[in-house]
Design a protein around this motif. Structure first.
Motif, PDB file in Angstrom:
ATOM      1  N   ILE A 276      16.612  20.125  -1.125  1.00 25.80           N
ATOM      2  CA  ILE A 276      16.503  18.902  -0.320  1.00 25.80           C
ATOM      3  C   ILE A 276      15.738  17.838  -1.090  1.00 25.80           C
ATOM      4  O   ILE A 276      16.130  16.660  -1.108  1.00 25.80           O
ATOM      5  CB  ILE A 276      15.830  19.207   1.037  1.00 25.80           C
ATOM      6  N   GLU A 277      14.655  18.238  -1.742  1.00 26.83           N
ATOM      7  CA  GLU A 277      13.876  17.286  -2.540  1.00 26.83           C
ATOM      8  C   GLU A 277      14.725  16.685  -3.659  1.00 26.83           C
ATOM      9  O   GLU A 277      14.646  15.477  -3.923  1.00 26.83           O
ATOM     10  CB  GLU A 277      12.650  17.979  -3.141  1.00 26.83           C
TER      11      GLU A 277
ATOM     12  N   GLU B 103      14.491  14.547   5.244  1.00 26.28           N
ATOM     13  CA  GLU B 103      13.055  14.813   5.381  1.00 26.28           C
ATOM     14  C   GLU B 103      12.762  15.667   6.607  1.00 26.28           C
ATOM     15  O   GLU B 103      11.942  16.587   6.542  1.00 26.28           O
ATOM     16  CB  GLU B 103      12.278  13.504   5.428  1.00 26.28           C
TER      17      GLU B 103
ATOM     18  N   TRP C 118      13.820  19.134   5.807  1.00 28.09           N
ATOM     19  CA  TRP C 118      12.867  19.720   4.873  1.00 28.09           C
ATOM     20  C   TRP C 118      11.654  20.281   5.618  1.00 28.09           C
ATOM     21  O   TRP C 118      11.163  21.356   5.308  1.00 28.09           O
ATOM     22  CB  TRP C 118      12.428  18.672   3.859  1.00 28.09           C
TER      23      TRP C 118
ATOM     24  N   GLN D 271      13.966  23.902   0.328  1.00 25.98           N
ATOM     25  CA  GLN D 271      13.152  22.689   0.265  1.00 25.98           C
ATOM     26  C   GLN D 271      13.327  21.992  -1.087  1.00 25.98           C
ATOM     27  O   GLN D 271      13.408  20.761  -1.137  1.00 25.98           O
ATOM     28  CB  GLN D 271      11.681  23.017   0.506  1.00 25.98           C
TER      29      GLN D 271
END
Length: 66
Positions: free
Chosen positions: A56-57, A41, A44, A53
């Motif tokens: 990462i999500e 997080e 991100w 991003q």
């Protein structure tokens, strides 16, 4: 989870264009378990690239469902 050199290196490699590298890195990140989510997080939040991003999500979602 406290950041160390290994975690920082793995986070930086998330955006590697080589699919094999990404697969290896993502599997290693997943192996840390849910404790690594705050690190993801934080990374991100500092990521400028929307593709990064999204990767990462996806990792965070994988961690929530494993």
């Amino acid at each position: 989870m406290q950041e160390n050199k290994e975690i920082l290196a793995l986070l930086r490699l998330i955006d590697d264009p080589d699919a094999d590298v990404y697969e290896t890195v993502s599997n290693k990140i997943i192996s840390f378990g849910k404790e690594i989510i705050p690190n993801l997080e934080n990374y991100w939040e500092t990521a400028v690239d929307t593709d990064l991003q999204e990767k990462i999500e996806m990792l965070i979602h994988r961690l929530h469902f494993t």
